[in-house]
Design an enzyme around this catalytic site. Structure first.
Site, PDB file in Angstrom:
ATOM      1  N   GLU A  50     -27.492   2.774  87.605  1.00  0.00           N
ATOM      2  CA  GLU A  50     -26.234   2.102  87.275  1.00  0.00           C
ATOM      3  C   GLU A  50     -26.454   0.600  87.073  1.00  0.00           C
ATOM      4  O   GLU A  50     -27.527   0.070  87.392  1.00  0.00           O
ATOM      5  CB  GLU A  50     -25.213   2.323  88.383  1.00  0.00           C
ATOM      6  CG  GLU A  50     -25.614   1.706  89.711  1.00  0.00           C
ATOM      7  CD  GLU A  50     -24.445   1.521  90.647  1.00  0.00           C
ATOM      8  OE1 GLU A  50     -23.515   0.802  90.267  1.00  0.00           O
ATOM      9  OE2 GLU A  50     -24.484   2.075  91.757  1.00  0.00           O
ATOM     10  N   VAL A  84     -20.421   4.165  89.411  1.00  0.00           N
ATOM     11  CA  VAL A  84     -20.999   5.497  89.559  1.00  0.00           C
ATOM     12  C   VAL A  84     -20.333   6.477  88.599  1.00  0.00           C
ATOM     13  O   VAL A  84     -21.002   7.251  87.902  1.00  0.00           O
ATOM     14  CB  VAL A  84     -20.871   5.980  91.015  1.00  0.00           C
ATOM     15  CG1 VAL A  84     -21.181   7.483  91.128  1.00  0.00           C
ATOM     16  CG2 VAL A  84     -21.806   5.194  91.928  1.00  0.00           C
ATOM     17  N   SER A 114     -11.710   6.652  95.376  1.00  0.00           N
ATOM     18  CA  SER A 114     -12.563   6.270  94.263  1.00  0.00           C
ATOM     19  C   SER A 114     -12.563   7.336  93.173  1.00  0.00           C
ATOM     20  O   SER A 114     -12.560   8.544  93.445  1.00  0.00           O
ATOM     21  CB  SER A 114     -13.993   6.060  94.757  1.00  0.00           C
ATOM     22  OG  SER A 114     -14.876   5.896  93.670  1.00  0.00           O
ATOM     23  N   ALA A 115     -12.622   6.873  91.932  1.00  0.00           N
ATOM     24  CA  ALA A 115     -12.749   7.780  90.790  1.00  0.00           C
ATOM     25  C   ALA A 115     -14.099   8.481  90.775  1.00  0.00           C
ATOM     26  O   ALA A 115     -14.269   9.478  90.062  1.00  0.00           O
ATOM     27  CB  ALA A 115     -12.554   7.009  89.491  1.00  0.00           C
ATOM     28  N   LYS A 151     -20.126   4.183 101.296  1.00  0.00           N
ATOM     29  CA  LYS A 151     -20.131   2.895 101.984  1.00  0.00           C
ATOM     30  C   LYS A 151     -19.387   3.021 103.308  1.00  0.00           C
ATOM     31  O   LYS A 151     -18.340   3.657 103.403  1.00  0.00           O
ATOM     32  CB  LYS A 151     -19.502   1.819 101.101  1.00  0.00           C
ATOM     33  CG  LYS A 151     -20.307   1.543  99.838  1.00  0.00           C
ATOM     34  CD  LYS A 151     -19.667   0.473  99.003  1.00  0.00           C
ATOM     35  CE  LYS A 151     -20.517   0.141  97.779  1.00  0.00           C
ATOM     36  NZ  LYS A 151     -20.561   1.244  96.805  1.00  0.00           N
TER      37      LYS A 151
END
Length: 306
Positions: free
Chosen positions: A28, A109, A143-144, A162
């Site tokens: 990434e 991500v 999160s997507a 995280k």
């Protein structure tokens, strides 16, 4: 660069490797566009590519350059995205907007995984995944990354999610979304900065070859969700767990007191962690990434050897 029918630029080296069935590892770009300070961001990005090449694998760093999603950024493009003043952070939903506006962007991500899959890359290494945020039952903040990975048959290596996130709720969501999770040589689920989050996994895998075998079995069954490989940092390289918990508690209190919410929460908390650990969390971040890049390269080789 070659442009695919989907409007994705693919470097000649990556294109040739994919055509020949050689191992390729996706990387990434947000780690160097938004995650690390200058000039360390460029150093880490280029070193990761060299680490992958040394393992006999082709690196494919992914980002958006002047609106064009690009798989296999050149060194000059990596440096440009690392130093340009107006580089946005693009998740999957942002890609068409960035394309139409001609923006430069680091890919999260979710966006990286989508672009990697679109060109035929099977393995992707990152630092830590996004997940369910604390307070999500009230805010629906998730999160997507999770929803996107549930639709892509990749192997993604990370050091868990995280530690600033709600880990038990994230693990519940992974189960609901049919995302398989295996620990690499452990059933302790890591939490990015620390090796053991205190939550357990049901399965572990002892080698890159075993992970490749699981991915092949998934594909044979026709399943289309990502296999997540949780790769903890060695315990002697982790952030001291007591210090981690103390600093995180203070950071969460500060975020609440200052009214930090939504997409501003994660960068705020990570910034507090960095400053209050004297930069130690940043060093751990880099160690985490290097470990995941190394394991991802081994898995890419194992998958290519079928």
């Amino acid at each position: 660069m070659t442009v695919t029918a989907a409007g994705i630029r693919v470097s000649p080296v990556v294109r040739a490797a994919l055509a020949d069935g050689e191992p390729v590892l996706a990387l990434e770009s947000t780690i160097f566009t938004h995650g690390l300070p200058r000039p360390r961001n460029v150093e880490v990005a280029l070193a990761a590519e060299e680490q992958v090449r040394a393992a006999g694998v082709v690196p494919a760093t992914i980002g958006v350059v002047d609106g064009r999603p690009t798989v296999g950024l050149s060194p000059s493009e990596i440096e440009r995205l690392s130093t340009a003043p107006r580089v946005v952070k693009a998740s999957l939903r942002d890609l068409p907007i960035a394309a139409a506006k001609g923006l430069c962007a680091g890919t999260t991500v979710a966006a990286t995984a989508f672009l990697a899959h679109r060109v035929g890359i099977r393995v992707f290494s990152t630092g830590g995944l996004g997940g369910v945020h604390r307070g999500a039952p009230a805010t629906f903040d998730e999160s997507a990354d999770l929803g996107t990975l549930a639709t892509l048959p990749l192997v993604v290596v990370s050091a868990g999610v995280k530690s600033i996130l709600d880990i038990p709720l994230t693990l519940e969501r992974l189960e609901t979304l049919n995302l398989g999770v295996v620990g690499y040589r452990t059933t302790d689920y890591p939490a990015f900065y620390i090796a053991d989050s205190g939550y357990d996994l049901e399965y572990s895998a002892d080698s890159p070859e075993e992970i490749a075998a699981i991915a092949r079995a998934r594909d044979a069954l026709g399943l289309t969700s990502t296999l997540l490989v949780a790769n903890p940092l060695p315990a002697d390289r982790q952030l001291d767990p007591a210090l981690h918990d103390e600093v995180l508690a203070r950071a969460l209190d500060r975020a609440e007191a200052e009214g930090i919410t939504g997409h501003d929460t994660t960068p705020f908390l990570l910034d507090v962690m960095q400053r209050e650990t004297g930069g130690r969390s940043l060093d751990v971040n880099v160690d985490v990434y290097r470990g995941n890049v190394g394991l991802g390269a081994e898995i890419a080789r194992a998958l290519a050897a079928e």
